[in-house]
Design a protein around this motif. Structure first.
Motif, PDB file in Angstrom:
ATOM      1  N   VAL A  40       2.748  -1.906  -6.776  1.00  0.00           N
ATOM      2  CA  VAL A  40       1.857  -1.491  -5.680  1.00  0.00           C
ATOM      3  C   VAL A  40       0.438  -2.019  -5.921  1.00  0.00           C
ATOM      4  CG1 VAL A  40       0.710   0.561  -4.742  1.00  0.00           C
ATOM      5  CG2 VAL A  40       3.185   0.521  -4.976  1.00  0.00           C
ATOM      6  N   ASP A  41      -0.135  -2.629  -4.894  1.00  0.00           N
ATOM      7  CA  ASP A  41      -1.505  -3.159  -5.002  1.00  0.00           C
ATOM      8  C   ASP A  41      -2.552  -2.084  -4.758  1.00  0.00           C
ATOM      9  OD1 ASP A  41      -1.062  -6.241  -5.104  1.00  0.00           O
ATOM     10  OD2 ASP A  41       0.256  -5.524  -3.506  1.00  0.00           O
ATOM     11  N   THR A  42      -2.226  -1.149  -3.845  1.00  0.00           N
ATOM     12  CA  THR A  42      -3.216  -0.122  -3.480  1.00  0.00           C
ATOM     13  C   THR A  42      -2.530   1.221  -3.311  1.00  0.00           C
ATOM     14  OG1 THR A  42      -4.423  -1.803  -2.194  1.00  0.00           O
ATOM     15  CG2 THR A  42      -5.015   0.496  -1.803  1.00  0.00           C
TER      16      THR A  42
ATOM     17  N   VAL B 237       0.843  -1.200   0.000  1.00  0.00           N
ATOM     18  CA  VAL B 237       0.000   0.000   0.000  1.00  0.00           C
ATOM     19  C   VAL B 237       0.878   1.249   0.000  1.00  0.00           C
ATOM     20  CG1 VAL B 237      -1.706   1.321   1.315  1.00  0.00           C
ATOM     21  CG2 VAL B 237      -1.883  -1.168   1.204  1.00  0.00           C
ATOM     22  N   LEU B 238       0.629   2.115  -0.968  1.00  0.00           N
ATOM     23  CA  LEU B 238       1.365   3.379  -1.066  1.00  0.00           C
ATOM     24  C   LEU B 238       0.442   4.494  -0.584  1.00  0.00           C
ATOM     25  CD1 LEU B 238       4.075   4.515  -2.363  1.00  0.00           C
ATOM     26  CD2 LEU B 238       2.675   5.070  -4.348  1.00  0.00           C
ATOM     27  N   ASP B 239       0.806   5.123   0.529  1.00  0.00           N
ATOM     28  CA  ASP B 239      -0.020   6.185   1.104  1.00  0.00           C
ATOM     29  C   ASP B 239       0.607   7.529   0.732  1.00  0.00           C
ATOM     30  OD1 ASP B 239      -1.723   7.714   2.649  1.00  0.00           O
ATOM     31  OD2 ASP B 239      -0.990   6.974   4.588  1.00  0.00           O
TER      32      ASP B 239
ATOM     33  N   LEU C 242       1.612   7.656 -11.678  1.00  0.00           N
ATOM     34  CA  LEU C 242       1.370   6.704 -10.581  1.00  0.00           C
ATOM     35  C   LEU C 242       0.487   5.558 -11.065  1.00  0.00           C
ATOM     36  CD1 LEU C 242       0.807   9.330  -7.761  1.00  0.00           C
ATOM     37  CD2 LEU C 242       2.518   7.502  -7.651  1.00  0.00           C
ATOM     38  N   CYS C 243      -0.532   5.910 -11.853  1.00  0.00           N
ATOM     39  CA  CYS C 243      -1.454   4.872 -12.330  1.00  0.00           C
ATOM     40  C   CYS C 243      -0.783   3.979 -13.374  1.00  0.00           C
ATOM     41  CB  CYS C 243      -2.721   5.511 -12.886  1.00  0.00           C
ATOM     42  SG  CYS C 243      -3.667   6.324 -11.598  1.00  0.00           S
ATOM     43  N   ASP C 244       0.033   4.578 -14.244  1.00  0.00           N
ATOM     44  CA  ASP C 244       0.668   3.789 -15.306  1.00  0.00           C
ATOM     45  C   ASP C 244       1.861   2.983 -14.790  1.00  0.00           C
ATOM     46  OD1 ASP C 244      -1.067   4.663 -17.225  1.00  0.00           O
ATOM     47  OD2 ASP C 244       0.277   6.166 -18.065  1.00  0.00           O
ATOM     48  N   ARG C 245       2.699   3.646 -13.972  1.00  0.00           N
ATOM     49  CA  ARG C 245       4.017   3.054 -13.690  1.00  0.00           C
ATOM     50  C   ARG C 245       4.167   2.460 -12.288  1.00  0.00           C
ATOM     51  NH1 ARG C 245       8.119   7.587 -14.663  1.00  0.00           N
ATOM     52  NH2 ARG C 245       9.506   5.948 -13.939  1.00  0.00           N
ATOM     53  N   VAL C 246       3.266   2.816 -11.372  1.00  0.00           N
ATOM     54  CA  VAL C 246       3.425   2.340  -9.984  1.00  0.00           C
ATOM     55  C   VAL C 246       2.360   1.299  -9.628  1.00  0.00           C
ATOM     56  CG1 VAL C 246       3.451   3.061  -7.565  1.00  0.00           C
ATOM     57  CG2 VAL C 246       4.505   4.518  -9.301  1.00  0.00           C
ATOM     58  N   LEU C 247       1.128   1.548 -10.065  1.00  0.00           N
ATOM     59  CA  LEU C 247       0.020   0.651  -9.699  1.00  0.00           C
ATOM     60  C   LEU C 247       0.014  -0.609 -10.571  1.00  0.00           C
ATOM     61  CD1 LEU C 247      -2.436   0.611  -7.786  1.00  0.00           C
ATOM     62  CD2 LEU C 247      -3.781   1.687  -9.603  1.00  0.00           C
TER      63      LEU C 247
ATOM     64  N   ASN D  81       9.470   3.997  -7.371  1.00  0.00           N
ATOM     65  CA  ASN D  81       9.685   2.669  -7.969  1.00  0.00           C
ATOM     66  C   ASN D  81      11.028   2.079  -7.571  1.00  0.00           C
ATOM     67  OD1 ASN D  81       7.245   2.215  -9.196  1.00  0.00           O
ATOM     68  ND2 ASN D  81       7.833   3.140 -11.134  1.00  0.00           N
ATOM     69  N   SER D  82      12.066   2.943  -7.479  1.00  0.00           N
ATOM     70  CA  SER D  82      13.348   2.338  -7.115  1.00  0.00           C
ATOM     71  C   SER D  82      13.336   1.899  -5.646  1.00  0.00           C
ATOM     72  CB  SER D  82      14.541   3.227  -7.475  1.00  0.00           C
ATOM     73  OG  SER D  82      14.553   4.350  -6.676  1.00  0.00           O
ATOM     74  N   ALA D  83      12.601   2.621  -4.782  1.00  0.00           N
ATOM     75  CA  ALA D  83      12.504   2.185  -3.379  1.00  0.00           C
ATOM     76  C   ALA D  83      11.717   0.882  -3.261  1.00  0.00           C
ATOM     77  CB  ALA D  83      11.841   3.269  -2.538  1.00  0.00           C
ATOM     78  N   LEU D  84      10.797   0.650  -4.217  1.00  0.00           N
ATOM     79  CA  LEU D  84       9.964  -0.558  -4.147  1.00  0.00           C
ATOM     80  C   LEU D  84      10.535  -1.714  -4.970  1.00  0.00           C
ATOM     81  CD1 LEU D  84       6.446   1.102  -4.359  1.00  0.00           C
ATOM     82  CD2 LEU D  84       7.538   0.073  -2.385  1.00  0.00           C
ATOM     83  N   GLY D  85      11.627  -1.425  -5.676  1.00  0.00           N
ATOM     84  CA  GLY D  85      12.307  -2.505  -6.405  1.00  0.00           C
ATOM     85  C   GLY D  85      11.738  -2.791  -7.777  1.00  0.00           C
TER      86      GLY D  85
END
Ligand SMILES: C[S@@+](CC[C@H](N)C(=O)[O-])C[C@H]1O[C@@H](n2cnc3c(N)ncnc32)[C@H](O)[C@@H]1O
Length: 261
Positions: free
Chosen positions: A150-152, A76-78, A172-177, A141-145
């Motif tokens: 991200v699921d949420t 979850v990314l807040d 965020l919607c294209d590249r993280v989620l 993205n680099s912190a999350l590998g």
């Protein structure tokens, strides 16, 4: 519009100055270099104000958050985590990692404290606190590998102060989620009513000065829902129950699900 709705921001502006001015002044006396960095000074002021406003804002949004935030699951990314209160609404065991994005580092100690009380800690590998902004998608993205991990994504009262918000939302919607992931938002947004929107725009310069760049007149809900990435059959948007249409801080709540492929 009723006069009480038009002048509603005065009360919050007055309270913010009343609670944050002296603590910020004390901080400046200890750290005079703050005066050379207006954005750090604004962060310090907001952090002091949020000690009082945060609990009030949480209380005011509790009903909405109780129906929205327990939907969070997985990584979850807040965005704009503030004091990390969103993690207090998660379903036990549903969230495997809580990633708090909060550029105001004055808030980080409180995020860690709130997260620890709800089972998220750096040493357990299920808490990451990032000091970047929501638009720093490469850093996230680099912190999350990697991309789309991200699921949420959660955004509670945050996009009002994100620079270049439309680009940030798109990336965020294209590249993280992840495909099939969800974007849960609860934001104050530009009113559909012309008279309310006019007052939102008139109040915005002074409001943003006191509240760390927060803009009252952004159509954040439309920027999010207008993307072509959502599975319309699974996504929904609604108003805050019981909120008057004349409210200057008019809010929208969305649970958006990204298409699986
Ligand atoms: C009104 S507060 C909401 C905090 C929290 N989401 C809550 O509901 O309690 C907005 C937060 O967004 C943060 N913020 C400001 N600029 C940001 C940015 N570019 N990216 C992400 N968060 C930002 C602020 O520091 C602040 O903590």
């Amino acid at each position: 519009m009723q006069l009480s709705n038009i002048i509603a921001p005065i009360y919050d502006l007055w309270w913010a100055i009343a609670v944050a001015f002296i603590p910020t002044l004390m901080q400046v006396l200890q750290q005079p270099s703050l005066l050379l960095h207006p954005s750090n000074l604004s962060d310090a002021f907001f952090a002091h104000a949020w000690v009082v406003f945060g609990p009030g804002s949480d209380e005011g949004g509790r009903e909405v958050k109780r129906s929205l935030l327990p939907q969070a699951k997985g990584v979850v990314l807040d965005l704009g985590a503030g004091h990390g209160v969103s993690c207090t609404y998660f379903q036990p065991g549903a969230v495997t990692k809580y990633v708090a994005v909060e550029p105001n580092v004055e808030m980080h100690a409180k995020i860690r404290e709130t997260a620890r009380a709800h089972g998220f800690e750096g040493r357990l590998g299920n808490l990451v606190v990032l000091g970047c902004g929501a638009g720093d998608v490469g850093l996230i993205n680099s912190a999350l590998g990697g991309e789309q991990s991200v699921d949420t994504i959660i955004s509670v009262l945050t996009f009002c102060c994100v620079p270049e918000p439309q680009q940030a939302i798109r990336e965020l919607c294209d590249r993280v989620l992840k495909p099939g992931g969800q974007f849960l938002f609860y934001e104050h947004v530009l009113s559909r009513r012309k008279d309310v929107a006019k007052w939102q725009t008139l109040w915005t310069p002074i409001w943003s000065l006191v509240f760390n760049g927060c803009l009252l007149n952004r159509p954040t809900d439309r920027w999010i829902t207008g993307l072509d990435v959502w599975d319309e059959s699974l996504s929904e948007v609604s108003g805050k129950p019981g909120q008057s249409e004349e409210n200057i801080f008019w809010q929208q709540v969305g649970s958006m699900v990204k298409k699986s492929s």
